[in-house]
Design an enzyme around this catalytic site. Structure first.
Site, mmCIF file in Angstrom:
data_model
loop_
_atom_site.group_PDB
_atom_site.id
_atom_site.type_symbol
_atom_site.label_atom_id
_atom_site.label_comp_id
_atom_site.label_asym_id
_atom_site.label_seq_id
_atom_site.Cartn_x
_atom_site.Cartn_y
_atom_site.Cartn_z
ATOM 1 N N GLU A 174 -5.750 9.615 -8.646
ATOM 2 C CA GLU A 174 -5.389 8.550 -9.576
ATOM 3 C C GLU A 174 -5.767 8.914 -11.006
ATOM 4 O OE1 GLU A 174 -7.064 4.864 -8.043
ATOM 5 O OE2 GLU A 174 -7.263 5.797 -6.086
ATOM 6 N N ARG A 233 -0.573 -5.855 -9.891
ATOM 7 C CA ARG A 233 0.061 -4.995 -8.880
ATOM 8 C C ARG A 233 0.906 -5.760 -7.870
ATOM 9 N NH1 ARG A 233 -4.464 -2.555 -4.727
ATOM 10 N NH2 ARG A 233 -5.832 -4.354 -4.693
ATOM 11 N N ASP A 254 -14.527 8.578 -1.795
ATOM 12 C CA ASP A 254 -14.180 7.547 -2.786
ATOM 13 C C ASP A 254 -14.967 7.844 -4.060
ATOM 14 O OD1 ASP A 254 -13.445 5.323 -4.179
ATOM 15 O OD2 ASP A 254 -14.053 3.859 -2.664
ATOM 16 N N ARG A 270 0.839 -1.195 0.000
ATOM 17 C CA ARG A 270 0.000 0.000 0.000
ATOM 18 C C ARG A 270 0.876 1.248 0.000
ATOM 19 N NH1 ARG A 270 -5.003 0.249 0.214
ATOM 20 N NH2 ARG A 270 -5.272 -1.764 1.237
ATOM 21 N N HIS A 308 -2.598 4.368 -9.378
ATOM 22 C CA HIS A 308 -3.288 4.588 -8.100
ATOM 23 C C HIS A 308 -2.378 5.374 -7.141
ATOM 24 C CE1 HIS A 308 -5.368 3.574 -4.415
ATOM 25 N NE2 HIS A 308 -6.144 2.675 -4.979
HETATM 26 C C1 BG6 Z 1 -9.440 3.164 -4.652
HETATM 27 C C2 BG6 Z 1 -10.881 2.763 -4.770
HETATM 28 O O1 BG6 Z 1 -8.932 3.443 -5.929
HETATM 29 O O2 BG6 Z 1 -8.693 2.095 -4.090
HETATM 30 C C3 BG6 Z 1 -11.411 2.355 -3.400
HETATM 31 O O3 BG6 Z 1 -11.618 3.845 -5.307
HETATM 32 C C4 BG6 Z 1 -10.537 1.271 -2.802
HETATM 33 O O4 BG6 Z 1 -12.753 1.903 -3.527
HETATM 34 C C5 BG6 Z 1 -9.095 1.760 -2.794
HETATM 35 O O5 BG6 Z 1 -10.994 0.990 -1.489
HETATM 36 C C6 BG6 Z 1 -8.087 0.783 -2.200
HETATM 37 O O6 BG6 Z 1 -8.181 -0.448 -2.797
HETATM 38 P P1 BG6 Z 1 -7.256 -1.631 -2.272
HETATM 39 O O7 BG6 Z 1 -7.687 -2.836 -3.061
HETATM 40 O O8 BG6 Z 1 -5.837 -1.221 -2.547
HETATM 41 O O9 BG6 Z 1 -7.508 -1.755 -0.792
#
Ligand code: BG6
Length: 321
Positions: free
Chosen positions: A281, A109, A222, A83, A178
């Site tokens: 993003e 990813r 979101d 993350r 992202h």
């Molecule tokens: C964002 C989405 O791009 O990514 C959200 O709009 C989502 O809905 C977030 O919760 C994180 O996603 P992830 O799969 O990395 O936890």
């Protein structure tokens, strides 16, 4: 200086160095439990994981703070996406439209990518990574395409995601770079450039709504802003800087902050991670789908740059959380 052959050595650092290294502009190291490339040019430095072709860090010249937020728990090689930084969501964004059993945000990813090129000049360092999705289980994705990520570091950080349709039928896909931007305090941030635009509110049953003013944050956000090719500016009062996110080949802009409750559920944000990040993003998502004819290529680029500024409090929701 460009080398165009595919790397076949996986993550082995000496082999990567021998073939693609261009010290001091492009070097390879072990960090976060995996192999990363370090790109240095014009006083700025980026770190890119071979896993997911994910930019993990970018420190622009003359700035102490990273432009990107990265989880304090960032670890490569766990089978899960890290993350933070710039995860690559491809060939779909969000949950798969048909299969709840398929991974959210696509399948590249957390997967290993290969180095496909490197180059340096006085002002820039560049790395190209590729992912061959023609070998993916058809049960996961029944199409034939190749993805490429090109990262250029210099005064700005530029990331291009390109998709080549190598099949004989059209392919439709969604995607996102992202980007987790690092901020001083989310409650003292304003996002500008999306005023008057329509967005899909992912927290309200995908209702379509219209943005009136700049975006400030005092709860989970979101949203997929549709038909928004323009530059977005993240104005950060605490760090005294503006981050510009410019883009091409992208019609959607996703704005996301999980806030306290969802941030806690995610488990890898750290204690107050939600306060220190906002995702802006560059995407083609929601109703903005890309359809590629056989042999066609699509490119989506995000360019991130940082400027120091003195920001007045103005309409920011200081003190509300
Ligand atoms: C964002 C989405 O791009 O990514 C959200 O709009 C989502 O809905 C977030 O919760 C994180 O996603 P992830 O799969 O990395 O936890």
């Amino acid at each position: 200086m460009e080398k165009a052959l595919l790397d076949t050595d996986g993550g082995r650092i000496p082999a990567l160095e021998a073939r693609w290294g261009r010290a001091p502009g492009v070097t390879f190291e072990q960090r976060f439990g995996g192999t990363v490339a370090v790109l240095e040019a014009a006083g700025s430095t980026a770190v890119i994981a071979m896993q997911g072709a994910q930019v993990l860090s970018w420190r622009p010249a003359g700035h102490v703070e990273d432009a990107l937020w990265l989880s304090p728990q960032a670890k490569l090689g766990t089978g899960r996406a890290v993350r933070g930084g710039i995860p690559v969501c491809w060939p779909w964004f969000g949950p798969h439209p048909e299969g709840a059993d398929k991974p959210a945000h696509g399948f590249v990813r957390a997967a290993p990518w290969r180095v496909a090129g490197s180059a340096v000049s006085d002002r820039r360092a560049r790395l190209v990574l590729s992912f061959d999705a023609t070998r993916v289980d058809p049960g996961l994705w029944p199409h034939c395409a190749q993805a490429e990520i090109e990262i250029t570091v210099g005064e700005a950080l530029t990331v291009t995601l390109s998709t080549l349709n190598v099949s004989e039928a059209p392919i439709s896909l969604t995607m996102a770079l992202h980007t987790y931007l690092s901020v001083g305090d989310i409650a003292r941030v304003e996002v500008r450039g999306l005023e008057e635009q329509v967005y899909v509110d992912q927290l309200a049953g995908h209702a379509r709504k219209k943005q009136s003013a700049g975006i400030s944050f005092d709860a989970e956000v979101d949203r997929i802003y549709q038909a928004t090719p323009d530059t977005v500016i993240v104005s950060d009062e605490v760090l005294g800087r503006e981050i510009r996110v410019a883009k091409t080949g992208s019609l959607s802009t996703v704005v996301w902050n999980p806030w306290i409750e969802k941030g806690g559920r995610l488990g890898d944000l750290g204690d107050d991670g939600y306060r220190r990040m906002v995702c802006i993003e560059a995407a083609n998502a929601g109703g903005d789908t890309v359809t590629l004819a056989p042999g066609a290529r699509h490119r989506m680029t995000t360019e991130i740059s940082v400027q120091s500024v003195c920001i007045q409090t103005r309409s920011l929701n200081r003190g509300r959380v």
